[in-house]
Design a protein around this motif. Structure first.
Motif, mmCIF file in Angstrom:
data_model
loop_
_atom_site.group_PDB
_atom_site.id
_atom_site.type_symbol
_atom_site.label_atom_id
_atom_site.label_comp_id
_atom_site.label_asym_id
_atom_site.label_seq_id
_atom_site.Cartn_x
_atom_site.Cartn_y
_atom_site.Cartn_z
ATOM 1 N N LEU A 63 0.837 -1.188 0.000
ATOM 2 C CA LEU A 63 0.000 0.000 0.000
ATOM 3 C C LEU A 63 0.880 1.249 0.000
ATOM 4 O O LEU A 63 1.432 1.634 1.033
ATOM 5 C CB LEU A 63 -0.918 0.008 1.233
ATOM 6 C CG LEU A 63 -1.776 -1.238 1.456
ATOM 7 C CD1 LEU A 63 -2.528 -1.136 2.785
ATOM 8 C CD2 LEU A 63 -2.733 -1.455 0.293
ATOM 9 N N ASP A 64 1.075 1.846 -1.160
ATOM 10 C CA ASP A 64 1.770 3.122 -1.305
ATOM 11 C C ASP A 64 3.159 3.115 -0.648
ATOM 12 O O ASP A 64 3.570 4.095 -0.041
ATOM 13 C CB ASP A 64 0.899 4.240 -0.733
ATOM 14 C CG ASP A 64 1.307 5.627 -1.201
ATOM 15 O OD1 ASP A 64 2.054 5.740 -2.195
ATOM 16 O OD2 ASP A 64 0.883 6.606 -0.558
ATOM 17 N N GLU B 140 -2.123 6.470 -0.168
ATOM 18 C CA GLU B 140 -3.072 6.529 -1.281
ATOM 19 C C GLU B 140 -2.916 5.292 -2.139
ATOM 20 O O GLU B 140 -1.831 4.995 -2.628
ATOM 21 C CB GLU B 140 -2.841 7.802 -2.092
ATOM 22 C CG GLU B 140 -3.079 9.044 -1.261
ATOM 23 C CD GLU B 140 -2.902 10.330 -2.035
ATOM 24 O OE1 GLU B 140 -2.924 10.292 -3.276
ATOM 25 O OE2 GLU B 140 -2.753 11.370 -1.378
ATOM 26 N N THR B 141 -4.023 4.574 -2.294
ATOM 27 C CA THR B 141 -4.000 3.315 -3.043
ATOM 28 C C THR B 141 -5.415 2.888 -3.385
ATOM 29 O O THR B 141 -6.356 3.212 -2.666
ATOM 30 C CB THR B 141 -3.298 2.199 -2.231
ATOM 31 O OG1 THR B 141 -3.356 0.983 -2.947
ATOM 32 C CG2 THR B 141 -3.940 2.002 -0.875
ATOM 33 N N GLU B 142 -5.551 2.154 -4.445
ATOM 34 C CA GLU B 142 -6.843 1.585 -4.834
ATOM 35 C C GLU B 142 -7.103 0.270 -4.108
ATOM 36 O O GLU B 142 -8.157 -0.320 -4.260
ATOM 37 C CB GLU B 142 -6.865 1.341 -6.358
ATOM 38 C CG GLU B 142 -6.663 2.582 -7.195
ATOM 39 C CD GLU B 142 -7.854 3.514 -7.169
ATOM 40 O OE1 GLU B 142 -9.001 3.041 -7.073
ATOM 41 O OE2 GLU B 142 -7.614 4.739 -7.225
ATOM 42 N N ASP B 143 -6.135 -0.195 -3.304
ATOM 43 C CA ASP B 143 -6.208 -1.530 -2.719
ATOM 44 C C ASP B 143 -6.734 -1.578 -1.291
ATOM 45 O O ASP B 143 -6.662 -2.618 -0.641
ATOM 46 C CB ASP B 143 -4.819 -2.182 -2.764
ATOM 47 C CG ASP B 143 -4.350 -2.402 -4.191
ATOM 48 O OD1 ASP B 143 -5.137 -2.950 -4.988
ATOM 49 O OD2 ASP B 143 -3.209 -2.017 -4.510
ATOM 50 N N LEU B 144 -7.256 -0.465 -0.772
ATOM 51 C CA LEU B 144 -7.829 -0.472 0.570
ATOM 52 C C LEU B 144 -9.178 -1.179 0.566
ATOM 53 O O LEU B 144 -9.888 -1.159 -0.440
ATOM 54 C CB LEU B 144 -8.001 0.961 1.078
ATOM 55 C CG LEU B 144 -6.735 1.703 1.433
ATOM 56 C CD1 LEU B 144 -7.038 3.184 1.669
ATOM 57 C CD2 LEU B 144 -6.072 1.097 2.655
ATOM 58 N N ASP C 148 -14.583 1.216 -0.356
ATOM 59 C CA ASP C 148 -14.488 2.146 -1.489
ATOM 60 C C ASP C 148 -13.452 3.239 -1.275
ATOM 61 O O ASP C 148 -13.366 4.161 -2.069
ATOM 62 C CB ASP C 148 -15.856 2.796 -1.745
ATOM 63 C CG ASP C 148 -16.887 1.784 -2.210
ATOM 64 O OD1 ASP C 148 -16.488 0.794 -2.850
ATOM 65 O OD2 ASP C 148 -18.077 1.987 -1.923
ATOM 66 N N ARG C 149 -12.679 3.159 -0.203
ATOM 67 C CA ARG C 149 -11.702 4.210 0.084
ATOM 68 C C ARG C 149 -10.458 4.055 -0.779
ATOM 69 O O ARG C 149 -10.062 2.951 -1.114
ATOM 70 C CB ARG C 149 -11.305 4.184 1.563
ATOM 71 C CG ARG C 149 -12.451 4.579 2.468
ATOM 72 C CD ARG C 149 -12.125 4.517 3.955
ATOM 73 N NE ARG C 149 -11.664 3.196 4.338
ATOM 74 C CZ ARG C 149 -10.431 2.928 4.776
ATOM 75 N NH1 ARG C 149 -9.541 3.880 4.883
ATOM 76 N NH2 ARG C 149 -10.093 1.708 5.103
ATOM 77 N N THR C 150 -9.850 5.184 -1.097
ATOM 78 C CA THR C 150 -8.595 5.169 -1.861
ATOM 79 C C THR C 150 -7.476 5.855 -1.091
ATOM 80 O O THR C 150 -6.373 5.993 -1.600
ATOM 81 C CB THR C 150 -8.768 5.857 -3.227
ATOM 82 O OG1 THR C 150 -9.205 7.196 -3.013
ATOM 83 C CG2 THR C 150 -9.765 5.099 -4.093
ATOM 84 N N ALA C 151 -7.767 6.319 0.135
ATOM 85 C CA ALA C 151 -6.743 6.967 0.951
ATOM 86 C C ALA C 151 -6.973 6.635 2.423
ATOM 87 O O ALA C 151 -8.093 6.380 2.860
ATOM 88 C CB ALA C 151 -6.770 8.470 0.750
#
Length: 106
Positions: A6-7, A33-37, A40-43
């Motif tokens: 993750l970032d 910041e990542t699309e992998d959380l 629906d969160r990206t940060a």
């Protein structure tokens, strides 16, 4: 490295985990910041300093809820844990090695 990085800050070891492991010393306020959380969160904002190798919550965990790492339950939250907070003995109780606490034990 196994898992999802993750970032360049932490690694999420399995789907469904509620904690990630810091792969660097993380300062409070650092944005991951990542699309992998999960969800629906990206940060995710680191809420407090977290040392290399320690756990941070990637989702809110209510008191009494299980804490998952490696795709396995490793303990229960002793208080509510917010995303980005450090997860350690002050807010997590291990569920492992408690065979002596099974129902009917003296």
């Amino acid at each position: 490295m196994k898992g999802i990085v993750l970032d360049e800050a932490a690694v999420l070891l399995a789907d469904g985990d509620t904690v990630a492991t810091a792969i660097a010393d993380l300062e409070a306020g650092r944005a991951i910041e990542t699309e992998d959380l999960p969800g629906d969160r990206t940060a995710l904002e680191v809420a407090e300093p977290i040392a290399f190798g320690h756990k941070l919550a990637v989702a809110a965990i209510d008191a009494g809820e299980p804490i998952a790492k490696y795709g396995e339950v490793i303990g229960s939250a002793t208080e509510r844990i917010e995303p980005g907070e450090r997860v350690h003995t002050h807010n997590c109780e291990s569920n492992r090695g408690h065979g002596d606490l099974s129902e009917g034990s003296a």
